[in-house]
Every structure is written in C-alpha cells, then in structure tokens.
Design a protein around this motif. Sequence first.
Motif, PDB file in Angstrom:
ATOM      1  N   ASN A 118      -2.597   8.175 -12.146  1.00  0.00           N
ATOM      2  CA  ASN A 118      -2.407   8.475 -10.727  1.00  0.00           C
ATOM      3  C   ASN A 118      -3.319   7.596  -9.878  1.00  0.00           C
ATOM      4  OD1 ASN A 118      -1.387  10.008  -8.462  1.00  0.00           O
ATOM      5  ND2 ASN A 118      -3.364  11.060  -8.411  1.00  0.00           N
ATOM      6  N   LEU A 119      -4.569   7.473 -10.260  1.00  0.00           N
ATOM      7  CA  LEU A 119      -5.522   6.639  -9.528  1.00  0.00           C
ATOM      8  C   LEU A 119      -5.150   5.163  -9.617  1.00  0.00           C
ATOM      9  CD1 LEU A 119      -8.170   5.965  -8.079  1.00  0.00           C
ATOM     10  CD2 LEU A 119      -9.340   6.222 -10.288  1.00  0.00           C
ATOM     11  N   LEU A 120      -4.882   4.665 -10.809  1.00  0.00           N
ATOM     12  CA  LEU A 120      -4.636   3.232 -10.985  1.00  0.00           C
ATOM     13  C   LEU A 120      -3.333   2.787 -10.312  1.00  0.00           C
ATOM     14  CD1 LEU A 120      -5.786   2.714 -14.685  1.00  0.00           C
ATOM     15  CD2 LEU A 120      -7.015   2.166 -12.584  1.00  0.00           C
ATOM     16  N   ASP A 121      -2.309   3.618 -10.377  1.00  0.00           N
ATOM     17  CA  ASP A 121      -1.058   3.258  -9.712  1.00  0.00           C
ATOM     18  C   ASP A 121      -1.232   3.227  -8.192  1.00  0.00           C
ATOM     19  OD1 ASP A 121       0.557   2.764 -11.893  1.00  0.00           O
ATOM     20  OD2 ASP A 121       1.238   4.831 -12.081  1.00  0.00           O
ATOM     21  N   ARG A 122      -2.009   4.144  -7.660  1.00  0.00           N
ATOM     22  CA  ARG A 122      -2.275   4.143  -6.221  1.00  0.00           C
ATOM     23  C   ARG A 122      -3.095   2.907  -5.830  1.00  0.00           C
ATOM     24  NH1 ARG A 122      -1.494   9.346  -3.706  1.00  0.00           N
ATOM     25  NH2 ARG A 122      -3.018   8.807  -2.095  1.00  0.00           N
ATOM     26  N   MET A 123      -4.057   2.542  -6.633  1.00  0.00           N
ATOM     27  CA  MET A 123      -4.844   1.340  -6.370  1.00  0.00           C
ATOM     28  C   MET A 123      -3.952   0.100  -6.381  1.00  0.00           C
ATOM     29  SD  MET A 123      -8.301   2.128  -8.602  1.00  0.00           S
ATOM     30  CE  MET A 123      -9.102   0.570  -8.185  1.00  0.00           C
ATOM     31  N   ALA A 124      -3.034   0.045  -7.343  1.00  0.00           N
ATOM     32  CA  ALA A 124      -2.130  -1.100  -7.442  1.00  0.00           C
ATOM     33  C   ALA A 124      -1.212  -1.186  -6.236  1.00  0.00           C
ATOM     34  CB  ALA A 124      -1.297  -0.999  -8.724  1.00  0.00           C
ATOM     35  N   LEU A 125      -0.780  -0.038  -5.718  1.00  0.00           N
ATOM     36  CA  LEU A 125       0.134  -0.037  -4.576  1.00  0.00           C
ATOM     37  C   LEU A 125      -0.525  -0.607  -3.324  1.00  0.00           C
ATOM     38  CD1 LEU A 125       2.765   0.727  -3.162  1.00  0.00           C
ATOM     39  CD2 LEU A 125       1.864   3.054  -2.908  1.00  0.00           C
ATOM     40  N   GLU A 190      -0.405 -17.040   0.836  1.00  0.00           N
ATOM     41  CA  GLU A 190      -0.739 -15.926  -0.057  1.00  0.00           C
ATOM     42  C   GLU A 190      -0.712 -14.607   0.704  1.00  0.00           C
ATOM     43  OE1 GLU A 190      -4.085 -14.463  -3.296  1.00  0.00           O
ATOM     44  OE2 GLU A 190      -4.138 -16.510  -2.514  1.00  0.00           O
ATOM     45  N   CYS A 191      -1.198 -14.611   1.944  1.00  0.00           N
ATOM     46  CA  CYS A 191      -1.160 -13.401   2.764  1.00  0.00           C
ATOM     47  C   CYS A 191       0.278 -12.900   2.920  1.00  0.00           C
ATOM     48  CB  CYS A 191      -1.786 -13.686   4.132  1.00  0.00           C
ATOM     49  SG  CYS A 191      -1.784 -12.276   5.252  1.00  0.00           S
ATOM     50  N   LEU A 192       1.190 -13.805   3.216  1.00  0.00           N
ATOM     51  CA  LEU A 192       2.598 -13.430   3.352  1.00  0.00           C
ATOM     52  C   LEU A 192       3.148 -12.906   2.030  1.00  0.00           C
ATOM     53  CD1 LEU A 192       5.211 -13.324   4.989  1.00  0.00           C
ATOM     54  CD2 LEU A 192       5.601 -15.718   4.385  1.00  0.00           C
ATOM     55  N   GLY A 193       2.812 -13.597   0.925  1.00  0.00           N
ATOM     56  CA  GLY A 193       3.268 -13.147  -0.381  1.00  0.00           C
ATOM     57  C   GLY A 193       2.746 -11.766  -0.729  1.00  0.00           C
ATOM     58  N   LEU A 194       1.508 -11.472  -0.362  1.00  0.00           N
ATOM     59  CA  LEU A 194       0.918 -10.155  -0.631  1.00  0.00           C
ATOM     60  C   LEU A 194       1.611  -9.058   0.172  1.00  0.00           C
ATOM     61  CD1 LEU A 194      -2.813 -11.246  -0.741  1.00  0.00           C
ATOM     62  CD2 LEU A 194      -1.560 -10.204  -2.643  1.00  0.00           C
ATOM     63  N   LEU A 195       1.974  -9.363   1.413  1.00  0.00           N
ATOM     64  CA  LEU A 195       2.689  -8.374   2.222  1.00  0.00           C
ATOM     65  C   LEU A 195       4.066  -8.084   1.636  1.00  0.00           C
ATOM     66  CD1 LEU A 195       1.742  -9.554   5.823  1.00  0.00           C
ATOM     67  CD2 LEU A 195       0.824  -7.595   4.557  1.00  0.00           C
ATOM     68  N   VAL A 196       4.751  -9.132   1.164  1.00  0.00           N
ATOM     69  CA  VAL A 196       6.042  -8.933   0.503  1.00  0.00           C
ATOM     70  C   VAL A 196       5.861  -8.098  -0.759  1.00  0.00           C
ATOM     71  CG1 VAL A 196       7.931 -10.107  -0.696  1.00  0.00           C
ATOM     72  CG2 VAL A 196       7.050 -11.040   1.463  1.00  0.00           C
ATOM     73  N   LEU A 197       4.790  -8.374  -1.511  1.00  0.00           N
ATOM     74  CA  LEU A 197       4.508  -7.616  -2.729  1.00  0.00           C
ATOM     75  C   LEU A 197       4.257  -6.145  -2.403  1.00  0.00           C
ATOM     76  CD1 LEU A 197       3.878  -7.277  -5.709  1.00  0.00           C
ATOM     77  CD2 LEU A 197       1.593  -8.230  -5.274  1.00  0.00           C
ATOM     78  N   PHE A 198       3.501  -5.886  -1.348  1.00  0.00           N
ATOM     79  CA  PHE A 198       3.238  -4.499  -0.957  1.00  0.00           C
ATOM     80  C   PHE A 198       4.541  -3.771  -0.623  1.00  0.00           C
ATOM     81  CE2 PHE A 198       2.645  -1.615   2.725  1.00  0.00           C
ATOM     82  CZ  PHE A 198       2.025  -0.582   2.052  1.00  0.00           C
ATOM     83  N   VAL A 199       5.393  -4.412   0.165  1.00  0.00           N
ATOM     84  CA  VAL A 199       6.666  -3.777   0.541  1.00  0.00           C
ATOM     85  C   VAL A 199       7.512  -3.509  -0.710  1.00  0.00           C
ATOM     86  CG1 VAL A 199       8.830  -4.101   1.784  1.00  0.00           C
ATOM     87  CG2 VAL A 199       6.672  -4.747   2.861  1.00  0.00           C
ATOM     88  N   GLY A 200       7.548  -4.473  -1.625  1.00  0.00           N
ATOM     89  CA  GLY A 200       8.322  -4.288  -2.843  1.00  0.00           C
ATOM     90  C   GLY A 200       7.799  -3.130  -3.685  1.00  0.00           C
ATOM     91  N   LEU A 201       6.474  -3.043  -3.840  1.00  0.00           N
ATOM     92  CA  LEU A 201       5.895  -1.948  -4.615  1.00  0.00           C
ATOM     93  C   LEU A 201       6.129  -0.608  -3.934  1.00  0.00           C
ATOM     94  CD1 LEU A 201       2.496  -3.564  -5.708  1.00  0.00           C
ATOM     95  CD2 LEU A 201       4.504  -3.154  -7.141  1.00  0.00           C
ATOM     96  N   PRO A 212       4.117   6.675 -15.549  1.00  0.00           N
ATOM     97  CA  PRO A 212       2.722   6.364 -15.204  1.00  0.00           C
ATOM     98  C   PRO A 212       2.300   5.015 -15.773  1.00  0.00           C
ATOM     99  CG  PRO A 212       2.931   8.625 -15.997  1.00  0.00           C
ATOM    100  CD  PRO A 212       4.241   7.962 -16.256  1.00  0.00           C
ATOM    101  N   GLY A 213       1.681   4.210 -14.951  1.00  0.00           N
ATOM    102  CA  GLY A 213       1.226   2.885 -15.374  1.00  0.00           C
ATOM    103  C   GLY A 213       2.210   1.776 -15.089  1.00  0.00           C
ATOM    104  N   TRP A 214       3.460   2.129 -14.781  1.00  0.00           N
ATOM    105  CA  TRP A 214       4.472   1.105 -14.538  1.00  0.00           C
ATOM    106  C   TRP A 214       4.159   0.316 -13.272  1.00  0.00           C
ATOM    107  CZ3 TRP A 214       7.929  -0.279 -10.758  1.00  0.00           C
ATOM    108  CH2 TRP A 214       8.959  -1.144 -11.144  1.00  0.00           C
ATOM    109  N   LEU A 215       3.764   0.997 -12.213  1.00  0.00           N
ATOM    110  CA  LEU A 215       3.489   0.318 -10.952  1.00  0.00           C
ATOM    111  C   LEU A 215       2.292  -0.616 -11.088  1.00  0.00           C
ATOM    112  CD1 LEU A 215       4.885   0.495  -8.157  1.00  0.00           C
ATOM    113  CD2 LEU A 215       2.913   1.820  -7.407  1.00  0.00           C
ATOM    114  N   LEU A 216       1.278  -0.181 -11.835  1.00  0.00           N
ATOM    115  CA  LEU A 216       0.122  -1.040 -12.080  1.00  0.00           C
ATOM    116  C   LEU A 216       0.545  -2.300 -12.825  1.00  0.00           C
ATOM    117  CD1 LEU A 216      -2.905  -1.684 -12.209  1.00  0.00           C
ATOM    118  CD2 LEU A 216      -3.040  -0.195 -14.235  1.00  0.00           C
ATOM    119  N   GLY A 217       1.388  -2.141 -13.843  1.00  0.00           N
ATOM    120  CA  GLY A 217       1.870  -3.307 -14.578  1.00  0.00           C
ATOM    121  C   GLY A 217       2.667  -4.247 -13.701  1.00  0.00           C
ATOM    122  N   ALA A 218       3.527  -3.682 -12.853  1.00  0.00           N
ATOM    123  CA  ALA A 218       4.332  -4.511 -11.952  1.00  0.00           C
ATOM    124  C   ALA A 218       3.445  -5.287 -10.985  1.00  0.00           C
ATOM    125  CB  ALA A 218       5.318  -3.632 -11.185  1.00  0.00           C
ATOM    126  N   TYR A 219       2.407  -4.639 -10.474  1.00  0.00           N
ATOM    127  CA  TYR A 219       1.481  -5.317  -9.562  1.00  0.00           C
ATOM    128  C   TYR A 219       0.769  -6.474 -10.244  1.00  0.00           C
ATOM    129  CZ  TYR A 219      -3.075  -6.136  -7.401  1.00  0.00           C
ATOM    130  OH  TYR A 219      -4.203  -6.728  -6.888  1.00  0.00           O
TER     131      TYR A 219
END
Length: 279
Positions: A118-125, A190-201, A212-219
């Motif tokens: 729960n913590l790690l997936d939230r951190m990744a998001l 990179e800033c633009l790419g990170l924003l796209v990554l955030f929206v995708g996640l 659990p852990g899937w979102l962290l792996g995707a990030y």
Amino acid sequence: MGDLLDHRLGELLGRPVSLLGLGYPLLAGLGLATFVLLVLRSDAGGRPRLDRRESLALLVALPGALFGAIALVALKDWLLGWQGVPTRAGGVAFQGAQLAGLGVAGAMAVVLRRRPWNLLDRMALFAPLGHALGRLGCFHAGCCHGAPTELPWGLRHPVGSLTHEQQVTAGVLAADALGSLPVHPVQLIECLGLLVLFVGLWRLSPAWRERPGWLLGAYLIAYAALRLGLEPLRGDDLVRGVLGWWSPGRVASLVGLVLGLALMRLSRGSVGRPSRSSA
C-alpha cells in the motif's frame, strides 16, 4: 552559478534580477512536500490512507532517500577517480534517492508489521509529480542540462551557468562567450514525460487494488525507459561522469528496469491477498 530564469527576466526588465535566486531549492522542496502530502493524504485509487505505522515508514524513508542520492554520486566519483576520468565531485542523484527511498520505506513497513505494498504503490503513483517539480528546479539552475543542438528548441544558458561553464571547460566554447551553445532542454522534456507518466499511472491505479506491487513495477519500468531515452540528449558529462556507454543514470535505470519487471511478475501471484497485515 547563473539562473536561467533570472537571466531571462533580467533581459526583459533591463536590469539584474535575483528574485528567483532560490528557485532550485524552492522548486525541489515544493516537489518533495507535494509528494509527501499526497502519499499521506490522497484517497488514490480508492485505497485506504496510510495508517500511523505506514506513515512512520514513509517519514523514515526520507533521510534514507537523501543518503541514497548522495551515495550514488559518491560511488560515481570514486569509480571515475579510480579510472582517471575527470568529473566534478559532489552533488545528488535522483535515482539514488528513488531506489534507496523505496527500499527503506518497504523495509520499515515490514519491520513495523505492515505489508509494504500500500505504501510503495502510493509512493510510485505520486513520485513522478514531485519529480517533475524538481526538474523545473534543475532547468532554473541550469544543471542536468542537454547536449548542444541545432534544433529549433535549443536553449542558450547565461554566463555562470553549469552549461556555459562545462562547454568552456570542454573547449567547445570561448571563455568570453556571452552565453552557452544552444542545448536540448532535457529538463523540460523529462518534466513533460513525468507528467504523462503520472497521468498514466493515475488512470491505471484501480488495478493495484487487486495486484499489490504492480503499480510500483510499472513506475520503475516506465521511468527507466524515459531516462534511458533521454540519456543521449544529456550534455553534463563532466558533472555526471561518463565512461564510454556507462553513466550513473544508465546503470540505475537498468537496475530499476530489472526490479520493475520482477515486481510485475510477482504481483501476478498477489491477487486477492490483503495489502495490510492484521496486526
């Protein structure tokens, strides 16, 4: 060290401007604060907010992340010094903070008798959102800059910036030049790419209720791909330290890629398991 935005404002106003002299620490601090507050308070993906033990694990991870950011650079300096490769000593590296912070957070959650996902997936998001603000700070300060380019998007950095200083040191720019050669705006890309990554996640976040852990792996996979794609556009070799193909960013990206693939594979067997212990 000259600040690019201060220089641009000074040109517009016709006089020196230093109102944004603290731009890098302010933007980096804003990014960190945004990340921490969202991880602690956001109802992301319908998941429960962190309890006290998980929150403590996150806060303990912050100094661990700082240690990782410094340690990766120190290791780079030692290895390149041993090889006789010139490099600028000191500094911090995001990917050291990324890997160390996630590792410490997960370990502390286990020590405190909580499942770490729960913590790690939230951190990744929320990591890409905070990181994007930090990259704006890099653009402001002129660090982590791009290689020279003749493309229309090339930007010139002022005298005193890291870009100007390194190009003079490398002998590709006269010492009395009034600005750097045009360079790729890799910080903004990179800033633009990170924003796209955030929206995708964010759009994919409902999946992590059952995996659990899937979102962290995707990030980890997505950021590694973004960073590997941008490495050829970077021009701060003297600061980063580069030995042939090897650079700290490429090595850390490959580590993140392997970890991400392993996490996504392991998450297949986690369907239906609770993400928090009953303790």
